[in-house]
Design a protein around this motif. Structure first.
Motif, mmCIF file in Angstrom:
data_model
loop_
_atom_site.group_PDB
_atom_site.id
_atom_site.type_symbol
_atom_site.label_atom_id
_atom_site.label_comp_id
_atom_site.label_asym_id
_atom_site.label_seq_id
_atom_site.Cartn_x
_atom_site.Cartn_y
_atom_site.Cartn_z
ATOM 1 N N ASP A 59 -3.797 3.684 -0.854
ATOM 2 C CA ASP A 59 -4.544 4.619 -0.005
ATOM 3 C C ASP A 59 -3.891 5.995 -0.028
ATOM 4 O O ASP A 59 -4.571 7.015 -0.157
ATOM 5 N N ASP A 60 -2.560 6.051 0.082
ATOM 6 C CA ASP A 60 -1.845 7.324 0.039
ATOM 7 C C ASP A 60 -1.979 8.016 -1.310
ATOM 8 O O ASP A 60 -2.061 9.245 -1.380
ATOM 9 N N VAL A 61 -2.018 7.253 -2.395
ATOM 10 C CA VAL A 61 -2.201 7.840 -3.725
ATOM 11 C C VAL A 61 -3.592 8.462 -3.829
ATOM 12 O O VAL A 61 -3.752 9.598 -4.298
ATOM 13 N N ILE A 62 -4.599 7.728 -3.388
ATOM 14 C CA ILE A 62 -5.976 8.216 -3.458
ATOM 15 C C ILE A 62 -6.147 9.474 -2.599
ATOM 16 O O ILE A 62 -6.828 10.415 -2.990
ATOM 17 N N ARG A 63 -5.492 9.499 -1.442
ATOM 18 C CA ARG A 63 -5.565 10.668 -0.554
ATOM 19 C C ARG A 63 -4.601 11.772 -0.980
ATOM 20 O O ARG A 63 -4.468 12.787 -0.294
ATOM 21 N N GLU A 64 -3.885 11.572 -2.089
ATOM 22 C CA GLU A 64 -2.939 12.522 -2.665
ATOM 23 C C GLU A 64 -1.787 12.861 -1.723
ATOM 24 O O GLU A 64 -1.254 13.960 -1.732
ATOM 25 N N LYS A 65 -1.377 11.876 -0.918
ATOM 26 C CA LYS A 65 -0.200 12.044 -0.067
ATOM 27 C C LYS A 65 1.077 11.746 -0.842
ATOM 28 O O LYS A 65 2.142 12.258 -0.500
ATOM 29 N N ILE A 66 0.984 10.882 -1.851
ATOM 30 C CA ILE A 66 2.123 10.591 -2.725
ATOM 31 C C ILE A 66 1.668 10.693 -4.175
ATOM 32 O O ILE A 66 0.481 10.555 -4.481
ATOM 33 N N ASN A 67 2.622 10.960 -5.044
ATOM 34 C CA ASN A 67 2.330 11.101 -6.474
ATOM 35 C C ASN A 67 2.776 9.871 -7.230
ATOM 36 O O ASN A 67 3.735 9.204 -6.855
ATOM 37 N N ILE A 68 2.102 9.624 -8.324
ATOM 38 C CA ILE A 68 2.432 8.518 -9.221
ATOM 39 C C ILE A 68 3.165 9.113 -10.410
ATOM 40 O O ILE A 68 2.770 10.168 -10.876
ATOM 41 N N PRO A 69 4.181 8.484 -10.956
ATOM 42 C CA PRO A 69 4.764 7.208 -10.574
ATOM 43 C C PRO A 69 5.503 7.324 -9.250
ATOM 44 O O PRO A 69 6.056 8.368 -8.919
ATOM 45 N N HIS A 70 5.496 6.231 -8.519
ATOM 46 C CA HIS A 70 6.074 6.211 -7.181
ATOM 47 C C HIS A 70 7.019 5.019 -7.060
ATOM 48 O O HIS A 70 6.668 3.915 -7.453
ATOM 49 N N LYS A 71 8.206 5.275 -6.529
ATOM 50 C CA LYS A 71 9.152 4.190 -6.253
ATOM 51 C C LYS A 71 9.148 3.937 -4.757
ATOM 52 O O LYS A 71 9.075 4.881 -3.970
ATOM 53 N N PHE A 72 9.234 2.665 -4.390
ATOM 54 C CA PHE A 72 9.365 2.345 -2.977
ATOM 55 C C PHE A 72 10.239 1.119 -2.820
ATOM 56 O O PHE A 72 10.473 0.378 -3.767
ATOM 57 N N ARG A 73 10.748 0.955 -1.600
ATOM 58 C CA ARG A 73 11.598 -0.185 -1.291
ATOM 59 C C ARG A 73 11.052 -0.885 -0.054
ATOM 60 O O ARG A 73 10.481 -0.247 0.825
ATOM 61 N N MET A 74 11.251 -2.176 -0.021
ATOM 62 C CA MET A 74 10.950 -2.963 1.172
ATOM 63 C C MET A 74 12.286 -3.425 1.726
ATOM 64 O O MET A 74 13.113 -3.960 0.995
ATOM 65 N N ARG A 75 12.475 -3.225 3.003
ATOM 66 C CA ARG A 75 13.767 -3.452 3.636
ATOM 67 C C ARG A 75 13.823 -4.811 4.341
ATOM 68 O O ARG A 75 12.875 -5.216 4.995
#
Length: 163
Positions: A59-75
């Motif tokens: 959803d954030d990618v589609i709304r252009e809130k974040i750019n691809i490629p994107h790294k994320f972590r789950m804590r």
């Protein structure tokens, strides 16, 4: 290598997006290995939060809130971990443009390349491994990783040469 597909429906655009998730079996195993058994069925388990996190990221990618490629972590909090320390499960999200990039595909196995070449795929999520909250002495120079680390090529700051 394990691969799962995840259909993500984006209500504002009324579109379905196909997301290919790689190395999910390793992620599930790592969650079981580090989670205290009494918390496996609760929302503190990163494995149970995975699909909702992917939905939010797309959803954030589609709304252009974040750019691809994107790294994320789950804590995973220390109080829920068998080792009483914070654990991070690292992932990378890619889109079709990144999947065309030879720099990214260079270090992947043939099986992974074949899975990623499917034209129907809109996004790919690749589990990269576990990262502890602090450098351990037994990490073997793995950039802060402990345990098994799937072989995924490194791109500086997630940069994609296609863009």
């Amino acid at each position: 290598m394990n691969k799962d597909t995840l259909n993500v429906y984006h209500a504002p655009t009324e579109k379905n997006y196909l997301c290919l998730c790689l190395n999910t079996d390793i992620f599930t195993t790592d969650c079981r290995k580090y989670m205290l058994d009494c918390f496996l069925d609760y929302s503190v388990n990163p494995n149970l939060r995975f699909h909702s996190r992917i939905d939010k990221i797309i959803d954030d990618v589609i709304r252009e809130k974040i750019n691809i490629p994107h790294k994320f972590r789950m804590r995973l909090e220390s109080r829920h971990c068998v080792e009483s320390r914070i654990i991070y499960f690292r992932f990378r999200v890619l889109d079709k443009a990144c999947l065309q990039c030879n720099v990214f595909l260079k270090g992947l196995s043939e099986e992974m390349k074949e899975a990623l070449s499917d034209e129907r795929i809109d996004f790919a999520v690749i589990y990269e491994g576990i990262q502890g909250s602090q450098q351990d002495t037994d990490t073997d120079d793995k950039d802060g990783f402990c345990g098994s680390q799937p072989q995924v090529p490194f791109l500086a700051d997630g940069a994609c040469p296609v863009r």
